[in-house]
Each structure stands twice: as structure tokens, then as C-alpha cells.
Write a protein that holds these residues in place. Structure first.
Motif, short mmCIF file in Angstrom:
data_model
loop_
_atom_site.label_atom_id
_atom_site.label_comp_id
_atom_site.label_asym_id
_atom_site.label_seq_id
_atom_site.Cartn_x
_atom_site.Cartn_y
_atom_site.Cartn_z
N ALA A 171 0.83 -1.20 0.00
CA ALA A 171 0.00 0.00 0.00
C ALA A 171 0.86 1.26 0.00
O ALA A 171 0.56 2.23 -0.69
N PHE A 172 1.95 1.23 0.75
CA PHE A 172 2.82 2.40 0.84
C PHE A 172 3.47 2.71 -0.50
O PHE A 172 3.48 3.86 -0.96
N LEU A 173 4.00 1.69 -1.16
CA LEU A 173 4.68 1.90 -2.44
C LEU A 173 3.71 2.26 -3.56
O LEU A 173 4.13 2.78 -4.60
N ALA A 174 2.44 2.00 -3.35
CA ALA A 174 1.43 2.38 -4.35
C ALA A 174 0.89 3.78 -4.13
O ALA A 174 0.11 4.29 -4.94
N SER A 175 1.32 4.44 -3.05
CA SER A 175 0.81 5.77 -2.73
C SER A 175 1.56 6.85 -3.49
O SER A 175 2.61 6.61 -4.09
N ALA A 176 0.98 8.06 -3.46
CA ALA A 176 1.61 9.20 -4.14
C ALA A 176 2.90 9.57 -3.42
O ALA A 176 3.03 9.41 -2.20
N ARG A 177 3.85 10.09 -4.19
CA ARG A 177 5.14 10.50 -3.63
C ARG A 177 5.28 12.02 -3.67
O ARG A 177 4.80 12.64 -4.61
N PRO A 178 5.96 12.58 -2.64
CA PRO A 178 6.52 11.91 -1.45
C PRO A 178 5.43 11.41 -0.52
O PRO A 178 4.31 11.92 -0.53
N ALA A 179 5.78 10.42 0.26
CA ALA A 179 4.83 9.80 1.18
C ALA A 179 5.41 9.83 2.59
O ALA A 179 6.63 9.82 2.78
N ASP A 180 4.53 9.86 3.58
CA ASP A 180 4.95 9.89 4.98
C ASP A 180 5.18 8.46 5.46
O ASP A 180 4.24 7.68 5.59
N LEU A 181 6.44 8.13 5.73
CA LEU A 181 6.78 6.77 6.15
C LEU A 181 6.17 6.43 7.51
O LEU A 181 5.85 5.27 7.77
N VAL A 182 5.97 7.43 8.38
CA VAL A 182 5.39 7.15 9.69
C VAL A 182 3.94 6.70 9.53
O VAL A 182 3.56 5.61 9.96
N ALA A 183 3.12 7.55 8.91
CA ALA A 183 1.69 7.23 8.77
C ALA A 183 1.43 6.08 7.83
O ALA A 183 0.49 5.31 8.02
N GLY A 184 2.29 5.94 6.80
CA GLY A 184 2.01 4.95 5.78
C GLY A 184 2.63 3.60 5.99
O GLY A 184 2.21 2.61 5.36
N PHE A 185 3.65 3.50 6.87
CA PHE A 185 4.35 2.22 7.01
C PHE A 185 4.74 1.91 8.46
O PHE A 185 4.35 0.87 9.00
N ALA A 186 5.48 2.79 9.11
CA ALA A 186 6.01 2.49 10.44
C ALA A 186 4.92 2.31 11.49
O ALA A 186 5.02 1.44 12.36
N LEU A 187 3.87 3.13 11.44
CA LEU A 187 2.80 3.03 12.42
C LEU A 187 1.82 1.90 12.14
O LEU A 187 1.44 1.17 13.06
N PRO A 188 1.38 1.69 10.89
CA PRO A 188 0.40 0.62 10.65
C PRO A 188 0.89 -0.78 11.01
O PRO A 188 0.09 -1.62 11.45
N ILE A 189 2.19 -1.06 10.85
CA ILE A 189 2.67 -2.42 11.12
C ILE A 189 2.46 -2.81 12.58
O ILE A 189 1.73 -3.78 12.87
N PRO A 190 3.08 -2.14 13.55
CA PRO A 190 2.89 -2.58 14.94
C PRO A 190 1.47 -2.36 15.45
O PRO A 190 1.03 -3.07 16.35
N THR A 191 0.75 -1.39 14.88
CA THR A 191 -0.63 -1.20 15.31
C THR A 191 -1.47 -2.40 14.91
O THR A 191 -2.27 -2.91 15.72
N GLN A 192 -1.30 -2.89 13.69
CA GLN A 192 -2.03 -4.08 13.25
C GLN A 192 -1.61 -5.32 14.03
O GLN A 192 -2.45 -6.13 14.44
N VAL A 193 -0.31 -5.47 14.24
CA VAL A 193 0.18 -6.66 14.95
C VAL A 193 -0.33 -6.66 16.39
O VAL A 193 -0.84 -7.68 16.88
N THR A 194 -0.24 -5.53 17.07
CA THR A 194 -0.68 -5.45 18.46
C THR A 194 -2.18 -5.67 18.56
O THR A 194 -2.66 -6.38 19.45
N ALA A 195 -2.94 -5.06 17.65
CA ALA A 195 -4.40 -5.24 17.66
C ALA A 195 -4.76 -6.71 17.46
O ALA A 195 -5.63 -7.25 18.16
N ALA A 196 -4.08 -7.36 16.51
CA ALA A 196 -4.36 -8.78 16.25
C ALA A 196 -4.00 -9.65 17.45
O ALA A 196 -4.74 -10.56 17.83
N MET A 197 -2.87 -9.37 18.06
CA MET A 197 -2.41 -10.18 19.18
C MET A 197 -3.34 -10.03 20.39
O MET A 197 -3.72 -11.02 21.02
#
Length: 405
Positions: free
Chosen positions: A134-160
């Protein structure tokens, strides 16, 4: 509580000390490690405490929970937050001593072992790849925090935990306010109260209809049997939720920024992605993520770093300073992804060492591996001086990180 007014004539250094944008801890730490490794400082509420900056002294404090207590009800406990903590909230295993702390950790330990994290590896890999798609398909420049760094652990923690990911805006916004040390105490209390109410409702729903997630297991195995109270389970879940995504999101985004600012280190990982696992510990050592350190109350007179510290006084151990101690790490101010950073103190030490460290390492490693493999030309689009850093939270981070590829 009325906050004491600090006497302007008081010449003690104020803590926390100012940090500049980038990756280095406050400049005073290097001098203190050399000349005054256990030094008195003045805190926000007017309280006096001892700041500990050398690796050996920090590790000694964290290895002796009997002498250096985590309990905020103890005399001298250093108060760094806007809210003055008079006692530990139920279930708050970060601010309890053995044997209560031992009981809480025993309840949770099975779910956070290295072996258990390997069971989670395929799911975390899938989340990382989907977020990167999803991040690489977004418009550039893109915010790495909102688009990649935050969604990963948020999804993992929510699932766990079994927390609905659809509620992420609610719980992330309350978590940020709860951790923000620049806000008034009333606003910090309100944010925590809303988070606790939300999780209390979630726990009640799990009690009615448990699933396969961690909170459901805690409900069925410990709440229903009376081994933990409902308030204790809420407190545990707050720590697992906030700690589970917030610190790892910060670590991922800051790691990428540090590597891109030290381009040779990024290129080394692009050429040799098998180095990523070792590089994760070096990044954790280097970044100074736990920027305000850990606090302890002294329960008996003790000598530390050439100082006599009395019972009823408080100490603050600086993890970021300890990790830059040249007596422990050669050329400690340099980022070197080929270094063995074993023994760094970013996750703490002793009985309170971070329970989620194996999960954090797994998420960081998989996220960085995916980036160096699929976005080797990644670069930041603004100068370091224009990147907005969080200085007012206990965990160092960037608010946003514009990148292109």
C-alpha cells in the motif's frame, strides 16, 4: 496538587535536558559520564533526584530492585510526568516491585517468549508486505510514519490482543495524549481514563464471548478464576496496547531515518540484507529511543558512582547515555550496522526488562528487510533540520518522515 516553584537561584541542572534534532542524546551526558556520572538534578515539580549516566551504574541500578524500587508510593520516587503518581495503578507491572511484579510477569511471560514470536512470524511478515504494498502504491513523497512504520505494529498489536483495528484512531490518539509530557495533568488523566474505559468494555465483551486472542486468554484463565481483578486486567492491557505499538512504530521510523542519513549503512544493508537482524540491535542502541530514562526510589543508603545516595531519594537512569558509553561500546557515537551491540540497555535490564522485546525485534527486522529489498532507492525529501521530532514524550520519535523512491 500545587506544583512547587523552583527557586531561580537553584543552580542544579533541570531534567529532562534539552535534546537537539537527530539521534544523539543531550550533549551534557558525555561530560557527565566523564566527570560526574551520578549528579543531582531538579525535576518539573521541584523535586531533586540523581541522574545516572554511565553504563555500569545504570545496569547496577536496574539489577537491584530491592534497593532501587519501581513503586511510585516509595519516598523519593522521581516524578517526570505532568500527573504525580502516588501509587501504582492496578496491573501496572512497569511500576511494581516483586513479588507483585513477579506475579504479573508470570501471567504474561508465555505469550512473549522468543519461541512464541516465531509462531507469529508468518502473520507479521504478511502484515509488513501488505503495508509496504500500500505504501509503495501511494503518491510520492509519502509519509513513512503514517504509511508504514505506524500501521505495522498497530495491526500486529491489535491482532495479538484482540483489539479492533478499526478503532485505531481512538486508541492511538488517547495513547499519544497520555504519553505527552507537555500537556496539562488534567488532559493526560482524561486521555488515560478514556483508554481505560474503552479497554474495560473490550474485556467485558471478551468475557461474554472469548476468542483466540491474548486478552480472551487472560479473561478465561485469570479473570474468571479470580487470579486477577478486572482493574488489574485493564491496567495490564493498557500497557500492552500502548507499549506494543507506540515504541515499535517509533523505532522503525527512526531506524529508517538514521540509515538514510548514514547512507553507507543503508547501502550495506541493501547489499547484505542478512545483516539486518544484527543491525536492529545496533539501531536500538544508537537511537536513544527511551529519551527520559527510567526512574527508581532508593530504599536504603547505597554508594553509586562515588556518591552516597540516601534512602528516600530518587534516581533517574539514562538508557540513552548508557548506550553511548565508550567504556562499553567502542566508538559509541558512531552508527555501525556491522557492530555487535549485544548488551545495549534500550529494553532495560533485570526483572523489568521489556516483556515485548522479542516482538519488537521481529517487527523491526521484517520491516527493514522488506524496505531494503523492495525500496533500495528510498530517500528522505527534506533536510534533517526540517523533520519534526517529538521531544515531549518519553519515547523519542518523529511526527512524520517524507520519503520518495
Amino acid at each position: 496538587m500545587a506544583q512547587p516553584v523552583v527557586d531561580p537561584a537553584d543552580d542544579l541542572p533541570r531534567f529532562p535536558m534539552a535534546r537537539r534534532p537527530g539521534f544523539d542524546p543531550p550533549t551534557e551526558y558525555a561530560r557527565l559520564r566523564a566527570d560526574d556520572p551520578v549528579t543531582p538534578v531538579r525535576l518539573r515539580h521541584g523535586q531533586r533526584a540523581w541522574l545516572v549516566t554511565r553504563y555500569a551504574d545504570v545496569r547496577r541500578v536496574l539489577s537491584d530492585p530491592a534497593t532501587f524500587s519501581s513503586d511510585p508510593s516509595r519516598p523519593g520516587y522521581p516524578q517526570l510526568r505532568p500527573v504525580v503518581d502516588r501509587k501504582a495503578a492496578p496491573g501496572s507491572f512497569l511500576v511494581t516491585d516483586p513479588p507483585l511484579h513477579t506475579r504479573y510477569r508470570r501471567i504474561l511471560a508465555h505469550d512473549f517468549t522468543a519461541a512464541r514470536m516465531e509462531v507469529w512470524r508468518p502473520r507479521v511478515e504478511r502484515i509488513v508486505e501488505e503495508c509496504l504494498d500500500a505504501f509503495l502504491a501511494s503518491a510520492r513523497p509519502a509519509d513513512l510514519v503514517a504509511g508504514f512504520a505506524l500501521p505495522i505494529p498497530t495491526q500486529v498489536t491489535a491482532a495479538m490482543l484482540g483489539v479492533p483495528y478499526a478503532d485505531r484512531e481512538f486508541f492511538t490518539s488517547r495513547s499519544r495524549r497520555h504519553l505527552d509530557r507537555s500537556l496539562p495533568a488534567e488532559e493526560v488523566r482524561a486521555a488515560l481514563g478514556e483508554l481505560e474505559s474503552y479497554l474495560a468494555e473490550l474485556i467485558a465483551a471478551k468475557d461474554r464471548d472469548p476468542g483466540e486472542d491474548l486478552v480472551s486468554r487472560l479473561v478465561t484463565r485469570y479473570l474468571r478464576t479470580g487470579e486477577v481483578s478486572r482493574d488489574e486486567l485493564v491496567g495490564m492491557t493498557v500497557l500492552l496496547l500502548v507499549g506494543g505499538y507506540e515504541t515499535t512504530a517509533n523505532a522503525i521510523s527512526l531506524s529508517v531515518l538514521a540509515l538514510l542519513e548514514h547512507r553507507a549503512e543503508w547501502e550495506r544493508l541493501v547489499a547484505e540484507p542478512e545483516r539486518v537482524d544484527a543491525a536492529v540491535d545496533e539501531l536500538l542502541r544508537y537511537l536513544g529511543l527511551t529519551q527520559h530514562g527510567l526512574v527508581r526510589a532508593v530504599t536504603e543508603d547505597v554508594e553509586l558512582g562515588g556518591r552516597l545516595i540516601r534512602a528516600g531519594e530518587g534516581v533517574i537512569v539514562s538508557l540513552s547515555s548508557a548506550n553511548r558509553d565508550a567504556g562499553r561500546f567502542v566508538d559509541a557515537d558512531r552508527l555501525d550496522v556491522c557492530r555487535s551491540a549485544k548488551g545495549h540497555l534500550t529494553f532495560g535490564w533485570g526483572v523489568h526488562q521489556c516483556i515485548g522485546q522479542h516482538l519488537a525485534r521481529l517487527e523491526m527486522s521484517l520491516a527493514l528487510r522488506a524496505l531494503v529489498r523492495r525500496a533500495p532507492d528510498l530517500r528522505v525529501t527534506v533536510p534533517l533540520a526540517e523533520i519534526p521530532f517529538h521531544f515531549e514524550t518519553p519515547f523519542y520519535s518523529v511526527r512524520s518522515l517524507p520519503v520518495t523512491w
